[in-house]
Scaffold this motif. Structure first.
Motif, PDB file in Angstrom:
ATOM      1  N   LEU A 108       0.832  -1.205   0.000  1.00  0.00           N
ATOM      2  CA  LEU A 108       0.000   0.000   0.000  1.00  0.00           C
ATOM      3  C   LEU A 108       0.868   1.257   0.000  1.00  0.00           C
ATOM      4  CD1 LEU A 108      -2.874   1.133   0.164  1.00  0.00           C
ATOM      5  CD2 LEU A 108      -2.699   1.057   2.650  1.00  0.00           C
ATOM      6  N   CYS A 109       1.954   1.248   0.794  1.00  0.00           N
ATOM      7  CA  CYS A 109       2.878   2.387   0.801  1.00  0.00           C
ATOM      8  C   CYS A 109       3.549   2.552  -0.557  1.00  0.00           C
ATOM      9  CB  CYS A 109       3.923   2.200   1.903  1.00  0.00           C
ATOM     10  SG  CYS A 109       3.259   2.278   3.585  1.00  0.00           S
ATOM     11  N   THR A 110       3.937   1.414  -1.180  1.00  0.00           N
ATOM     12  CA  THR A 110       4.546   1.472  -2.505  1.00  0.00           C
ATOM     13  C   THR A 110       3.573   2.048  -3.538  1.00  0.00           C
ATOM     14  OG1 THR A 110       5.867  -0.482  -1.948  1.00  0.00           O
ATOM     15  CG2 THR A 110       5.690   0.097  -4.275  1.00  0.00           C
ATOM     16  N   LYS A 111       2.336   1.648  -3.434  1.00  0.00           N
ATOM     17  CA  LYS A 111       1.326   2.162  -4.356  1.00  0.00           C
ATOM     18  C   LYS A 111       1.153   3.670  -4.201  1.00  0.00           C
ATOM     19  CE  LYS A 111      -3.569   1.700  -5.551  1.00  0.00           C
ATOM     20  NZ  LYS A 111      -4.853   1.017  -5.237  1.00  0.00           N
ATOM     21  N   ALA A 146       2.237   9.163  -6.188  1.00  0.00           N
ATOM     22  CA  ALA A 146       2.856  10.484  -6.026  1.00  0.00           C
ATOM     23  C   ALA A 146       3.845  10.754  -7.165  1.00  0.00           C
ATOM     24  CB  ALA A 146       3.560  10.555  -4.668  1.00  0.00           C
ATOM     25  N   GLU A 147       4.616   9.719  -7.554  1.00  0.00           N
ATOM     26  CA  GLU A 147       5.563   9.882  -8.659  1.00  0.00           C
ATOM     27  C   GLU A 147       4.831  10.139  -9.968  1.00  0.00           C
ATOM     28  OE1 GLU A 147       9.232   7.394 -10.780  1.00  0.00           O
ATOM     29  OE2 GLU A 147       8.200   6.596  -9.017  1.00  0.00           O
ATOM     30  N   LEU A 148       3.694   9.465 -10.144  1.00  0.00           N
ATOM     31  CA  LEU A 148       2.904   9.680 -11.352  1.00  0.00           C
ATOM     32  C   LEU A 148       2.402  11.122 -11.436  1.00  0.00           C
ATOM     33  CD1 LEU A 148       1.564   8.490 -13.866  1.00  0.00           C
ATOM     34  CD2 LEU A 148      -0.380   7.813 -12.441  1.00  0.00           C
ATOM     35  N   GLU A 149       1.986  11.674 -10.322  1.00  0.00           N
ATOM     36  CA  GLU A 149       1.544  13.067 -10.310  1.00  0.00           C
ATOM     37  C   GLU A 149       2.712  14.000 -10.640  1.00  0.00           C
ATOM     38  OE1 GLU A 149      -1.447  14.345  -9.976  1.00  0.00           O
ATOM     39  OE2 GLU A 149      -2.336  12.331  -9.873  1.00  0.00           O
ATOM     40  N   VAL A 152       5.853  17.413 -14.667  1.00  0.00           N
ATOM     41  CA  VAL A 152       7.018  17.562 -15.549  1.00  0.00           C
ATOM     42  C   VAL A 152       6.600  17.540 -17.013  1.00  0.00           C
ATOM     43  CG1 VAL A 152       9.177  16.471 -16.269  1.00  0.00           C
ATOM     44  CG2 VAL A 152       8.588  16.584 -13.844  1.00  0.00           C
ATOM     45  N   GLN A 153       5.633  16.672 -17.334  1.00  0.00           N
ATOM     46  CA  GLN A 153       5.158  16.586 -18.712  1.00  0.00           C
ATOM     47  C   GLN A 153       4.494  17.893 -19.147  1.00  0.00           C
ATOM     48  OE1 GLN A 153       2.418  13.385 -19.341  1.00  0.00           O
ATOM     49  NE2 GLN A 153       2.553  13.495 -21.572  1.00  0.00           N
ATOM     50  N   ALA A 154       3.742  18.501 -18.218  1.00  0.00           N
ATOM     51  CA  ALA A 154       3.106  19.776 -18.557  1.00  0.00           C
ATOM     52  C   ALA A 154       4.161  20.864 -18.811  1.00  0.00           C
ATOM     53  CB  ALA A 154       2.171  20.196 -17.425  1.00  0.00           C
ATOM     54  N   LYS A 155       5.230  20.886 -17.982  1.00  0.00           N
ATOM     55  CA  LYS A 155       6.297  21.861 -18.180  1.00  0.00           C
ATOM     56  C   LYS A 155       7.037  21.606 -19.498  1.00  0.00           C
ATOM     57  CE  LYS A 155       7.115  22.850 -13.289  1.00  0.00           C
ATOM     58  NZ  LYS A 155       8.104  22.830 -12.166  1.00  0.00           N
ATOM     59  N   LEU A 156       7.214  20.315 -19.832  1.00  0.00           N
ATOM     60  CA  LEU A 156       7.870  19.967 -21.092  1.00  0.00           C
ATOM     61  C   LEU A 156       7.065  20.458 -22.294  1.00  0.00           C
ATOM     62  CD1 LEU A 156      10.136  18.503 -22.585  1.00  0.00           C
ATOM     63  CD2 LEU A 156       8.810  16.380 -22.366  1.00  0.00           C
ATOM     64  N   LYS A 157       5.742  20.325 -22.195  1.00  0.00           N
ATOM     65  CA  LYS A 157       4.899  20.825 -23.269  1.00  0.00           C
ATOM     66  C   LYS A 157       5.049  22.335 -23.427  1.00  0.00           C
ATOM     67  CE  LYS A 157       1.333  17.228 -23.158  1.00  0.00           C
ATOM     68  NZ  LYS A 157      -0.098  16.925 -22.919  1.00  0.00           N
ATOM     69  N   GLN A 158       5.153  23.030 -22.277  1.00  0.00           N
ATOM     70  CA  GLN A 158       5.346  24.483 -22.357  1.00  0.00           C
ATOM     71  C   GLN A 158       6.685  24.824 -23.009  1.00  0.00           C
ATOM     72  OE1 GLN A 158       4.986  25.902 -18.342  1.00  0.00           O
ATOM     73  NE2 GLN A 158       2.766  25.543 -18.231  1.00  0.00           N
ATOM     74  N   THR A 159       7.729  24.055 -22.676  1.00  0.00           N
ATOM     75  CA  THR A 159       9.046  24.296 -23.277  1.00  0.00           C
ATOM     76  C   THR A 159       9.024  24.046 -24.783  1.00  0.00           C
ATOM     77  OG1 THR A 159      10.095  23.609 -21.201  1.00  0.00           O
ATOM     78  CG2 THR A 159      11.484  23.679 -23.163  1.00  0.00           C
ATOM     79  N   LEU A 160       8.359  22.967 -25.195  1.00  0.00           N
ATOM     80  CA  LEU A 160       8.258  22.670 -26.628  1.00  0.00           C
ATOM     81  C   LEU A 160       7.478  23.756 -27.364  1.00  0.00           C
ATOM     82  CD1 LEU A 160       7.568  18.808 -26.497  1.00  0.00           C
ATOM     83  CD2 LEU A 160       9.697  19.964 -27.144  1.00  0.00           C
ATOM     84  N   ALA A 161       6.448  24.266 -26.701  1.00  0.00           N
ATOM     85  CA  ALA A 161       5.685  25.351 -27.321  1.00  0.00           C
ATOM     86  C   ALA A 161       6.555  26.596 -27.490  1.00  0.00           C
ATOM     87  CB  ALA A 161       4.457  25.667 -26.470  1.00  0.00           C
TER      88      ALA A 161
END
Length: 221
Positions: free
Chosen positions: A148-151, A156-159, A164-173
């Protein structure tokens, strides 16, 4: 006259078996001791009612006898004396009846299992096996807590990856906008655009430095 009901025994005065008989209570839906207590009270109430009826009959008979010297008080004393005698006999009889019922009639033999407990007969465990099962359950609980702790950590890592993905999209834009600026100035290659921007940035910085120097010189003069 005093009523016979004042001579009745309360439930606390009745000495009955102290064996809880929980398995029998599970089967019958009531404790055998409670059943025997109700039987005792019912017989006792019936005995008192009979004594009252007998006393009334005696009093009516005495009213028909002329010059009778027996008073109702004497009749009551005799009736109560007879009642005590009958109660003593009844209590001795009830003790034997209680033993019969609690030991044989209302007692479930130790080799008999209720339908809901049949699984115990099919899956019997020793004390050591039970301890091993308890230990295994504890280990599984600890493993579940760890998973349960691992999950939660993975969630949290997925969030964080989403951020990071949203920031990457901004950088690509931003890179797309820089490339469009380069194209507008005749440079189709993105690297050339960066070189062009860097050169213009240096030129602007040199112009700013020259302006600041000239401004300081004018102030001094």
């Amino acid at each position: 006259m005093r009523d016979f009901s004042q001579s009745k025994l309360t439930a606390k005065e009745v000495k009955m078996s102290v064996d809880p008989m929980t398995y029998e209570a599970q089967f019958f839906g009531f404790t055998p001791q409670t059943c025997m207590l109700r039987i005792y009270i019912a017989f006792q109430d019936y005995l008192f009612e009979v004594m009252q009826a007998v006393e009334q009959v005696i009093l009516k008979k005495l009213e028909g006898i002329p010059n009778c010297e027996i008073s109702p008080v004497q009749v009551r004393k005799c009736t109560e004396k007879f009642l005590c005698f009958m109660k003593g006999r009844f209590d001795k009889l009830f003790v034997k009846m209680e033993q019969l019922f609690l030991q044989w009639i209302l007692r479930i033999p130790p080799n008999i299992l209720l339908p809901e407990d049949k699984s115990q007969e099919m899956h019997s465990y020793s004390e050591e096996e039970f301890q091993l099962l308890q230990k295994e359950i504890e280990q599984l609980q600890e493993k579940y807590k760890t998973e349960l702790c691992t999950k939660q950590a993975l969630l949290a890592e997925l969030e964080e990856q989403k951020t990071v993905q949203a920031k990457l999209k901004q950088t690509l834009a931003l890179f797309d906008e820089l490339e469009n600026v380069g194209r507008n100035h005749g440079t189709s290659d993105f690297r050339d655009s960066l070189v062009f921007l860097a050169q213009n940035s240096r030129k602007l910085q040199d112009i700013r430095d020259n302006v600041e120097k000239e401004s300081k010189r004018l102030k001094i003069s």
